[in-house]
Design a protein around this motif. Structure first.
Motif, PDB file in Angstrom:
ATOM      1  N   TYR A  44       0.839  -1.205   0.000  1.00 43.52           N
ATOM      2  CA  TYR A  44       0.000   0.000   0.000  1.00 43.52           C
ATOM      3  C   TYR A  44       0.875   1.256   0.000  1.00 43.52           C
ATOM      4  CZ  TYR A  44      -3.046   3.691   1.673  1.00 43.52           C
ATOM      5  OH  TYR A  44      -3.708   4.887   1.803  1.00 43.52           O
ATOM      6  N   ASN A  45       1.898   1.277   0.851  1.00 41.03           N
ATOM      7  CA  ASN A  45       2.779   2.445   0.934  1.00 41.03           C
ATOM      8  C   ASN A  45       3.481   2.698  -0.403  1.00 41.03           C
ATOM      9  OD1 ASN A  45       2.117   2.907   3.612  1.00 41.03           O
ATOM     10  ND2 ASN A  45       3.792   1.649   4.380  1.00 41.03           N
ATOM     11  N   TYR A  46       3.939   1.648  -1.064  1.00 38.12           N
ATOM     12  CA  TYR A  46       4.584   1.793  -2.371  1.00 38.12           C
ATOM     13  C   TYR A  46       3.588   2.330  -3.399  1.00 38.12           C
ATOM     14  CZ  TYR A  46       8.068  -1.392  -0.304  1.00 38.12           C
ATOM     15  OH  TYR A  46       8.998  -1.987   0.500  1.00 38.12           O
ATOM     16  N   LEU A  47       2.367   1.826  -3.356  1.00 35.31           N
ATOM     17  CA  LEU A  47       1.345   2.257  -4.313  1.00 35.31           C
ATOM     18  C   LEU A  47       0.960   3.716  -4.113  1.00 35.31           C
ATOM     19  CD1 LEU A  47      -0.804  -0.976  -4.307  1.00 35.31           C
ATOM     20  CD2 LEU A  47       0.502  -0.075  -6.244  1.00 35.31           C
ATOM     21  N   VAL A  48       0.909   4.173  -2.866  1.00 33.61           N
ATOM     22  CA  VAL A  48       0.592   5.578  -2.588  1.00 33.61           C
ATOM     23  C   VAL A  48       1.653   6.480  -3.210  1.00 33.61           C
ATOM     24  CG1 VAL A  48       0.462   7.310  -0.740  1.00 33.61           C
ATOM     25  CG2 VAL A  48      -0.786   5.174  -0.527  1.00 33.61           C
ATOM     26  N   LEU A  51       1.104   6.490  -6.914  1.00 33.65           N
ATOM     27  CA  LEU A  51      -0.061   7.297  -7.289  1.00 33.65           C
ATOM     28  C   LEU A  51       0.266   8.790  -7.239  1.00 33.65           C
ATOM     29  CD1 LEU A  51      -2.843   5.289  -5.439  1.00 33.65           C
ATOM     30  CD2 LEU A  51      -2.682   5.636  -7.905  1.00 33.65           C
ATOM     31  N   LYS A  52       0.987   9.208  -6.208  1.00 40.49           N
ATOM     32  CA  LYS A  52       1.353  10.625  -6.079  1.00 40.49           C
ATOM     33  C   LYS A  52       2.232  11.087  -7.235  1.00 40.49           C
ATOM     34  CE  LYS A  52       1.086  11.112  -1.082  1.00 40.49           C
ATOM     35  NZ  LYS A  52       1.853  11.309   0.166  1.00 40.49           N
ATOM     36  N   ASN A  53       3.062  10.179  -7.737  1.00 41.84           N
ATOM     37  CA  ASN A  53       3.982  10.515  -8.818  1.00 41.84           C
ATOM     38  C   ASN A  53       3.401  10.241 -10.201  1.00 41.84           C
ATOM     39  OD1 ASN A  53       6.720  11.336  -7.692  1.00 41.84           O
ATOM     40  ND2 ASN A  53       6.135   9.613  -6.401  1.00 41.84           N
ATOM     41  N   GLY A  54       2.176   9.742 -10.261  1.00 45.63           N
ATOM     42  CA  GLY A  54       1.542   9.459 -11.537  1.00 45.63           C
ATOM     43  C   GLY A  54       2.098   8.245 -12.244  1.00 45.63           C
ATOM     44  N   LEU A  55       2.738   7.343 -11.497  1.00 43.08           N
ATOM     45  CA  LEU A  55       3.313   6.134 -12.087  1.00 43.08           C
ATOM     46  C   LEU A  55       2.320   4.985 -12.157  1.00 43.08           C
ATOM     47  CD1 LEU A  55       6.724   6.176 -10.171  1.00 43.08           C
ATOM     48  CD2 LEU A  55       6.247   7.036 -12.473  1.00 43.08           C
ATOM     49  N   VAL A  56       1.235   5.104 -11.389  1.00 41.96           N
ATOM     50  CA  VAL A  56       0.256   4.027 -11.268  1.00 41.96           C
ATOM     51  C   VAL A  56      -1.136   4.581 -11.529  1.00 41.96           C
ATOM     52  CG1 VAL A  56      -0.676   2.283  -9.696  1.00 41.96           C
ATOM     53  CG2 VAL A  56       1.692   2.964  -9.485  1.00 41.96           C
ATOM     54  N   LYS A  57      -1.956   3.797 -12.230  1.00 45.54           N
ATOM     55  CA  LYS A  57      -3.366   4.136 -12.408  1.00 45.54           C
ATOM     56  C   LYS A  57      -4.159   3.260 -11.456  1.00 45.54           C
ATOM     57  CE  LYS A  57      -2.890   5.136 -17.314  1.00 45.54           C
ATOM     58  NZ  LYS A  57      -3.277   4.726 -18.656  1.00 45.54           N
ATOM     59  N   TRP A  73      -9.912  -2.060  -5.345  1.00 48.76           N
ATOM     60  CA  TRP A  73      -9.009  -1.230  -6.136  1.00 48.76           C
ATOM     61  C   TRP A  73      -8.038  -2.126  -6.882  1.00 48.76           C
ATOM     62  CZ3 TRP A  73     -10.233   3.466  -7.160  1.00 48.76           C
ATOM     63  CH2 TRP A  73     -10.876   4.270  -6.232  1.00 48.76           C
ATOM     64  N   HIS A  74      -7.858  -1.812  -8.144  1.00 50.66           N
ATOM     65  CA  HIS A  74      -6.874  -2.486  -8.978  1.00 50.66           C
ATOM     66  C   HIS A  74      -5.902  -1.434  -9.491  1.00 50.66           C
ATOM     67  CE1 HIS A  74      -9.798  -5.700  -8.867  1.00 50.66           C
ATOM     68  NE2 HIS A  74      -8.952  -6.499  -9.500  1.00 50.66           N
ATOM     69  N   TYR A  75      -4.664  -1.840  -9.685  1.00 48.47           N
ATOM     70  CA  TYR A  75      -3.612  -0.902 -10.076  1.00 48.47           C
ATOM     71  C   TYR A  75      -2.992  -1.344 -11.394  1.00 48.47           C
ATOM     72  CZ  TYR A  75      -4.221   0.393  -5.242  1.00 48.47           C
ATOM     73  OH  TYR A  75      -4.769   0.788  -4.045  1.00 48.47           O
ATOM     74  N   PHE A  76      -2.616  -0.353 -12.202  1.00 47.47           N
ATOM     75  CA  PHE A  76      -1.998  -0.611 -13.502  1.00 47.47           C
ATOM     76  C   PHE A  76      -0.783   0.290 -13.624  1.00 47.47           C
ATOM     77  CE2 PHE A  76      -1.464   0.151 -18.064  1.00 47.47           C
ATOM     78  CZ  PHE A  76      -1.391  -1.157 -18.518  1.00 47.47           C
ATOM     79  N   PHE A  77       0.312  -0.276 -14.080  1.00 50.05           N
ATOM     80  CA  PHE A  77       1.557   0.471 -14.191  1.00 50.05           C
ATOM     81  C   PHE A  77       1.761   0.918 -15.624  1.00 50.05           C
ATOM     82  CE2 PHE A  77       1.760  -2.399 -10.672  1.00 50.05           C
ATOM     83  CZ  PHE A  77       2.222  -1.583  -9.654  1.00 50.05           C
ATOM     84  N   ASP A  78       1.888   2.232 -15.810  1.00 51.10           N
ATOM     85  CA  ASP A  78       2.110   2.816 -17.125  1.00 51.10           C
ATOM     86  C   ASP A  78       3.620   2.792 -17.393  1.00 51.10           C
ATOM     87  OD1 ASP A  78       2.155   4.242 -19.453  1.00 51.10           O
ATOM     88  OD2 ASP A  78       0.997   5.940 -18.688  1.00 51.10           O
ATOM     89  N   GLU A  79       4.052   1.941 -18.309  1.00 49.35           N
ATOM     90  CA  GLU A  79       5.484   1.734 -18.565  1.00 49.35           C
ATOM     91  C   GLU A  79       6.219   3.017 -18.933  1.00 49.35           C
ATOM     92  OE1 GLU A  79       7.336  -0.959 -18.043  1.00 49.35           O
ATOM     93  OE2 GLU A  79       5.556  -1.965 -17.279  1.00 49.35           O
ATOM     94  N   GLU A  80       5.620   3.875 -19.765  1.00 52.68           N
ATOM     95  CA  GLU A  80       6.284   5.119 -20.162  1.00 52.68           C
ATOM     96  C   GLU A  80       6.587   5.987 -18.956  1.00 52.68           C
ATOM     97  OE1 GLU A  80       4.301   7.375 -23.160  1.00 52.68           O
ATOM     98  OE2 GLU A  80       4.069   5.639 -24.476  1.00 52.68           O
ATOM     99  N   ASN A  87      10.549  11.830  -9.082  1.00 51.38           N
ATOM    100  CA  ASN A  87      11.024  11.424  -7.773  1.00 51.38           C
ATOM    101  C   ASN A  87      10.394  12.260  -6.667  1.00 51.38           C
ATOM    102  OD1 ASN A  87      12.486   9.551  -6.504  1.00 51.38           O
ATOM    103  ND2 ASN A  87      14.479  10.423  -6.909  1.00 51.38           N
ATOM    104  N   LYS A  88       9.100  12.085  -6.449  1.00 50.41           N
ATOM    105  CA  LYS A  88       8.355  12.852  -5.444  1.00 50.41           C
ATOM    106  C   LYS A  88       7.946  11.913  -4.317  1.00 50.41           C
ATOM    107  CE  LYS A  88       5.432  15.578  -7.507  1.00 50.41           C
ATOM    108  NZ  LYS A  88       4.158  15.966  -8.076  1.00 50.41           N
ATOM    109  N   ARG A  89       8.054  12.336  -3.079  1.00 51.21           N
ATOM    110  CA  ARG A  89       7.606  11.508  -1.960  1.00 51.21           C
ATOM    111  C   ARG A  89       6.548  12.186  -1.245  1.00 51.21           C
ATOM    112  NH1 ARG A  89      11.660   7.790   1.224  1.00 51.21           N
ATOM    113  NH2 ARG A  89      11.453   6.097  -0.195  1.00 51.21           N
TER     114      ARG A  89
END
Length: 89
Positions: A44-48, A51-57, A73-80, A87-89
């Motif tokens: 969950y922490n990794y996914l948050v 999500l904040k960095n726009g790496l995951v849908k 909730w399902h998550y999808f990783f946008d490769e681009e 690099n935002k935390r």
């Protein structure tokens, strides 16, 4: 509309939303935790952060969780975006 008609309509809508399966490539937090070999809290922490960095849908789809069918909730990783790597935390 009678109360019985209302209830029937609501149950049809709910059944329709629960029958929407996740497309290929979309995974739940539980599935990702198993895949990564970490606890669900760490996943969950990794996914948050993702999500904040726009790496995951993130979107809700039906899933069987703990023996029952429910929206999860399902998550999808946008490769681009993952390869750009903000690099935002």
């Amino acid at each position: 509309m009678t109360p019985n008609d209302f209830l029937k309509k609501i149950l049809e809508i709910r059944a329709g939303s629960l029958s929407k399966p996740a497309p290929p490539g979309w995974l739940t937090q539980e599935q990702l935790a198993k895949q990564w070999g970490v606890k669900q809290t760490a996943a969950y922490n990794y996914l948050v952060i993702g999500l904040k960095n726009g790496l995951v849908k993130r979107e809700k789809f039906s899933a069987i969780t703990k023996g029952r069918k429910m929206l999860a909730w399902h998550y999808f990783f946008d490769e681009e975006k993952v390869n750009k790597g903000k690099n935002k935390r």
